[in-house]
Design a protein around this motif. Structure first.
Motif, PDB file in Angstrom:
ATOM      1  N   ARG A 161       0.817  -1.220   0.000  1.00 18.02           N
ATOM      2  CA  ARG A 161       0.000   0.000   0.000  1.00 18.02           C
ATOM      3  C   ARG A 161       0.852   1.271   0.000  1.00 18.02           C
ATOM      4  O   ARG A 161       0.324   2.364  -0.082  1.00 18.02           O
ATOM      5  CB  ARG A 161      -0.935   0.024   1.211  1.00 18.02           C
ATOM      6  CG  ARG A 161      -1.771  -1.245   1.385  1.00 18.02           C
ATOM      7  CD  ARG A 161      -2.755  -1.406   0.245  1.00 18.02           C
ATOM      8  NE  ARG A 161      -3.531  -2.635   0.388  1.00 18.02           N
ATOM      9  CZ  ARG A 161      -4.775  -2.660   0.872  1.00 18.02           C
ATOM     10  NH1 ARG A 161      -5.366  -1.554   1.241  1.00 18.02           N
ATOM     11  NH2 ARG A 161      -5.422  -3.803   0.969  1.00 18.02           N
ATOM     12  N   ASN A 167       5.047  -2.184  -4.365  1.00 15.35           N
ATOM     13  CA  ASN A 167       5.185  -3.509  -4.965  1.00 15.35           C
ATOM     14  C   ASN A 167       6.597  -4.055  -4.765  1.00 15.35           C
ATOM     15  O   ASN A 167       6.803  -5.204  -4.390  1.00 15.35           O
ATOM     16  CB  ASN A 167       4.852  -3.398  -6.464  1.00 15.35           C
ATOM     17  CG  ASN A 167       4.672  -4.759  -7.090  1.00 15.35           C
ATOM     18  OD1 ASN A 167       4.414  -5.740  -6.410  1.00 15.35           O
ATOM     19  ND2 ASN A 167       4.864  -4.824  -8.394  1.00 15.35           N
ATOM     20  N   TRP A 168       7.593  -3.176  -4.975  1.00 11.48           N
ATOM     21  CA  TRP A 168       8.972  -3.593  -4.809  1.00 11.48           C
ATOM     22  C   TRP A 168       9.247  -3.939  -3.351  1.00 11.48           C
ATOM     23  O   TRP A 168       9.878  -4.966  -3.048  1.00 11.48           O
ATOM     24  CB  TRP A 168       9.919  -2.483  -5.293  1.00 11.48           C
ATOM     25  CG  TRP A 168      11.345  -2.911  -5.190  1.00 11.48           C
ATOM     26  CD1 TRP A 168      12.046  -3.621  -6.118  1.00 11.48           C
ATOM     27  CD2 TRP A 168      12.217  -2.723  -4.078  1.00 11.48           C
ATOM     28  NE1 TRP A 168      13.306  -3.874  -5.660  1.00 11.48           N
ATOM     29  CE2 TRP A 168      13.452  -3.329  -4.414  1.00 11.48           C
ATOM     30  CE3 TRP A 168      12.091  -2.086  -2.843  1.00 11.48           C
ATOM     31  CZ2 TRP A 168      14.537  -3.324  -3.544  1.00 11.48           C
ATOM     32  CZ3 TRP A 168      13.177  -2.093  -1.974  1.00 11.48           C
ATOM     33  CH2 TRP A 168      14.385  -2.704  -2.332  1.00 11.48           C
ATOM     34  N   GLY A 170       7.179  -4.947  -1.099  1.00 12.64           N
ATOM     35  CA  GLY A 170       6.520  -6.215  -0.797  1.00 12.64           C
ATOM     36  C   GLY A 170       7.373  -7.403  -1.206  1.00 12.64           C
ATOM     37  O   GLY A 170       7.560  -8.343  -0.441  1.00 12.64           O
ATOM     38  N   HIS A 171       7.923  -7.345  -2.417  1.00 15.02           N
ATOM     39  CA  HIS A 171       8.752  -8.460  -2.880  1.00 15.02           C
ATOM     40  C   HIS A 171      10.110  -8.484  -2.196  1.00 15.02           C
ATOM     41  O   HIS A 171      10.724  -9.548  -2.051  1.00 15.02           O
ATOM     42  CB  HIS A 171       8.897  -8.417  -4.403  1.00 15.02           C
ATOM     43  CG  HIS A 171       7.657  -8.893  -5.103  1.00 15.02           C
ATOM     44  ND1 HIS A 171       7.286 -10.209  -5.108  1.00 15.02           N
ATOM     45  CD2 HIS A 171       6.684  -8.230  -5.767  1.00 15.02           C
ATOM     46  CE1 HIS A 171       6.143 -10.343  -5.753  1.00 15.02           C
ATOM     47  NE2 HIS A 171       5.749  -9.138  -6.163  1.00 15.02           N
TER      48      HIS A 171
ATOM     49  N   LEU B  49      16.703  -9.743  -5.543  1.00 12.32           N
ATOM     50  CA  LEU B  49      15.566 -10.594  -5.190  1.00 12.32           C
ATOM     51  C   LEU B  49      15.537 -11.804  -6.107  1.00 12.32           C
ATOM     52  O   LEU B  49      15.882 -11.726  -7.282  1.00 12.32           O
ATOM     53  CB  LEU B  49      14.274  -9.798  -5.303  1.00 12.32           C
ATOM     54  CG  LEU B  49      14.261  -8.512  -4.495  1.00 12.32           C
ATOM     55  CD1 LEU B  49      12.913  -7.847  -4.582  1.00 12.32           C
ATOM     56  CD2 LEU B  49      14.623  -8.783  -3.046  1.00 12.32           C
ATOM     57  N   VAL B 168       3.907 -14.037  -6.313  1.00 14.34           N
ATOM     58  CA  VAL B 168       2.836 -13.520  -5.458  1.00 14.34           C
ATOM     59  C   VAL B 168       2.480 -12.112  -5.911  1.00 14.34           C
ATOM     60  O   VAL B 168       3.367 -11.282  -6.144  1.00 14.34           O
ATOM     61  CB  VAL B 168       3.308 -13.481  -3.983  1.00 14.34           C
ATOM     62  CG1 VAL B 168       2.329 -12.711  -3.120  1.00 14.34           C
ATOM     63  CG2 VAL B 168       3.487 -14.894  -3.462  1.00 14.34           C
ATOM     64  N   ILE B 170       1.319  -8.525  -5.253  1.00 15.85           N
ATOM     65  CA  ILE B 170       1.170  -7.555  -4.163  1.00 15.85           C
ATOM     66  C   ILE B 170       0.172  -6.511  -4.639  1.00 15.85           C
ATOM     67  O   ILE B 170       0.412  -5.842  -5.637  1.00 15.85           O
ATOM     68  CB  ILE B 170       2.527  -6.884  -3.848  1.00 15.85           C
ATOM     69  CG1 ILE B 170       3.609  -7.925  -3.636  1.00 15.85           C
ATOM     70  CG2 ILE B 170       2.389  -5.923  -2.677  1.00 15.85           C
ATOM     71  CD1 ILE B 170       3.728  -8.505  -2.268  1.00 15.85           C
ATOM     72  N   SER B 171      -0.959  -6.407  -3.959  1.00 19.14           N
ATOM     73  CA  SER B 171      -2.029  -5.505  -4.415  1.00 19.14           C
ATOM     74  C   SER B 171      -1.559  -4.054  -4.373  1.00 19.14           C
ATOM     75  O   SER B 171      -1.008  -3.638  -3.376  1.00 19.14           O
ATOM     76  CB  SER B 171      -3.248  -5.648  -3.524  1.00 19.14           C
ATOM     77  OG  SER B 171      -3.729  -6.954  -3.587  1.00 19.14           O
TER      78      SER B 171
END
Lengths: 477, 171
Positions: A161, A167-168, A170-171, B49, B168, B170-171
């Motif tokens: 959020r 997004n980055w 999160g990963h 990653l 996965v 990620i919203s």
């Protein structure tokens, strides 16, 4: 004993320790007032941290930081002699550290000790508070049971959020495309090396500042802080009535610190560590991850705020709260220190504590969570075992209605209690609701046959406060 | 203290001052280079990653699945690390729509990532955390989820039902 004395004298001559540390230990502090016992909270937090270091080293020697084996290594630690107690001490030590750093922050805030010249003391403390929370989160995750596994995914989704880089981030938390072999290692490295290293550095800095700027004197209504004259006045105060920190102040820290240690160890022996959940296997569908108590209030607030504001609160909530803590000593740098002349500070502390307690209690109940383990309604509640009413009770359970709606104490509490649905709604109203749904209720238009609907209506219409009396036969006819 | 006169007080020639300034800058620059040489690869390692290739993973034989039913299937990470254990698994909800057509839904709720469960009798997916509900086609039925459930591509290959692994979302 002469030999030990000679060894010490040789060592001290070689290192100059007593010459360097003696003045630090015996530096003068303001004479103890009624508030003296409030000043033990900082050292107690440090003691809680040291408990974590000692037990953490022991735990790390038995823990295998691999995604596939961490869980079984924890099972091993829990079963080893003393292992259960060490885990318990580490768990209650973490709780103690959070409670004590919270109380210490409140003490400093209420007494406005963050004002000139101790502003950087406060700022370093804010980062220590943040690090403590990060340690708490990564620590419960290292348990690497089912809740630990899903905590990673939830943390990644929440980070999603964050605008633009979400997004980055999160990963980055997942260490790649998904949870796997690379994931746990970074939480282990953060929890065992990175965060504790930062804590050691910041604690050293924090203590250095405590010595440099002096322990704040008890606030007095008649003596607001004036940066121009404060240091001169403070040093005059110490010269007039200062006492040596060691032992005139430190003995209280020793008393309270031992109390903390005994409480933590006592709880560890009496209650033991939190049980491990199911293994971190994502193919086990029955998972209901919940945060520890210190994050429950936040979980509750996120669950109760309107849907549209969620992403905003998830990002801006922590930013604003952290920002306020950082700005506080820079904005309110001088003036009144007494809490009695700063009533809003008492109000803010009261509101924060109330929120943590109230929303923590709400989070414990989690009324927004469906009760997906609700059993079918027993015949004693349904009132019959055959016919459309019994059929309807089965539909009520099988279609998931019961997971969110309570009937006579069975089921969830996310939606309205339907124990007396027959009294409060007409069949037409119930049908409309079932067909059209609501914000938090799905529409069953395509998910229910007419037979199912009519039996469900029969069941719900039979829910009355009192059994309906058959109409009395008219008299005299 | 008194004997230890600092260079400024002693009054230095401007040449000496230039030398001092130069050595200060040199030391700081060398220190910075040294720090970067050590820190940069460490940070780069952390930022690297793990990208996994997409692979078709078999989740069962065609005849294992009944038309109309939605079941829980699991499959392995495309390149599982030897020590990943059970965490190399992923799970999905797989439905056989008709003879040749399948749909696979991600189990991860689009709200905050809890695992959704399929309520077979109600034809709904429900999330145990905040009560998000999705219809059988994955569309949001009610509650907080902002997006429909994610889907995995499915194919039938040599009588095997296969799912294409995905990162996965990620919203």
């Amino acid at each position: 004993m002469q030999i030990f004395k000679r060894i010490w004298l040789w060592f001290d001559d070689s290192t100059g320790l007593s010459a360097a540390l003696g003045p630090v230990m015996s530096h003068p502090v303001p004479r103890a007032r009624k508030t003296a016992w409030f000043y033990v909270l900082g050292s107690a937090t440090l003691i809680a941290f040291l408990i974590q270091v000692a037990t953490g080293i022991a735990l790390a020697s038995g823990y295998v930081p691999s995604s596939g084996q961490a869980y079984s290594s924890l099972v091993f630690i829990s079963g080893a002699p003393i292992g259960r107690i060490i885990r318990g001490i580490h768990y209650f030590g973490a709780n103690a550290m959070i409670i004590l750093i919270g109380l210490h922050t409140i003490r400093v805030y209420l007494m406005a000790s963050y004002k000139y010249p101790r502003q950087v003391n406060w700022l370093s403390g804010v980062f220590l508070l943040l690090l403590t929370l990060l340690m708490a989160f990564t620590g419960q995750l290292l348990r690497w049971d089912q809740t630990g596994y899903w905590s990673v995914l939830i943390a990644a989704q929440q980070s999603g959020r964050v605008p633009i880089i979400g997004n980055w981030v999160g990963h980055f938390i997942l260490a790649g495309d998904s949870v796997g072999g690379a994931t746990l290692g970074r939480f282990y490295a953060a929890h065992v090396f990175f965060f504790p290293g930062l804590i050691f550095l910041l604690v050293g800095f924090h203590l250095y500042l405590v010595v440099r700027n002096g322990i704040s004197e008890a606030p007095s209504i008649d003596r607001p802080v004036e940066p121009e004259t404060y240091r001169t006045w403070y040093h005059a105060l110490l010269a007039r009535e200062g006492e040596a920190f060691w032992p005139y102040a430190l003995w209280r820290d020793a008393v309270f610190g031992l109390l903390v240690i005994l409480t933590v160890v006592g709880l560890a022996i009496a209650i033991g560590p939190p049980g491990l959940g199911k293994p971190p296997d994502p193919t086990i569908v029955q998972a209901t991850p919940r945060p520890e108590w210190y994050f429950l209030w936040y979980y509750a607030i996120l669950s109760l705020i309107p849907k549209w504001s969620e992403s905003l609160v998830m990002f801006w909530g922590p930013v604003i709260f952290g920002g306020a803590l950082v700005l506080l000593p820079l904005v309110a740098r001088k003036g009144q220190r007494s809490p009695w002349r700063r009533p809003w500070s008492i109000a803010i502390v009261a509101i924060v504590l109330f929120m943590i307690a109230y929303y923590g209690a709400v989070g414990k109940v989690a009324p927004w969570s469906p009760r997906m383990d609700a059993p079918p309604l027993p015949a004693s509640v349904v009132g019959t075992t055959t016919g459309p009413i019994a059929q309807g009770a089965k539909v009520f359970h099988d279609k998931g209605c019961e997971y969110c709606h309570l009937v006579s104490g069975y089921g969830g509490i996310r939606g309205p209690d339907l124990t007396y649905a027959g009294d409060t709604m007409t069949p037409a109203e119930i049908t409309t609701r079932i067909y059209s749904g609501a914000t938090n209720m799905p529409s069953y238009r395509g998910n229910m046959t007419p037979e199912e609907l009519s039996s469900l209506l029969a069941f719900l219409e039979s829910r009355h406060r009192q059994p309906i009396q058959p109409p009395a036969p008219a008299a005299n006819q | 203290m008194s004997e230890d006169v600092s260079p400024e007080v002693a009054g230095q020639s401007s040449r000496e001052m230039d030398r001092r300034k130069f050595l200060v800058r040199l030391t700081v620059a060398l220190g910075s280079v040294g720090a970067v040489v050590v820190v940069a690869p460490s940070v780069a390692f952390l930022l690297g990653l793990r990208k996994t290739p997409q692979t078709w993973r078999t989740v069962g034989k065609l005849e294992d699945f009944t038309v109309g039913s939605t079941v829980n299937v699991s499959f392995e990470d495309p390149s599982p690390l030897p020590w990943a254990g059970v965490t190399s698994q992923s799970a999905a909800w797989l439905r056989r729509v008709n003879d040749q057509e399948f749909i696979a839904f991600s189990m991860i709720c689009t709200h905050l990532g809890c695992p959704v469960r399929w309520l077979a009798d109600a034809d709904l997916f429900m999330c145990p955390c905040h009560g998000g509900v999705f219809y059988a086609d994955g569309q949001v039925a009610s509650g907080p989820p902002p997006k429909p459930l994610n889907r995995y591509p499915v194919r039938i290959h040599n009588n095997n039902v296969q799912i294409l692994t995905l990162p996965v979302t990620i919203s």
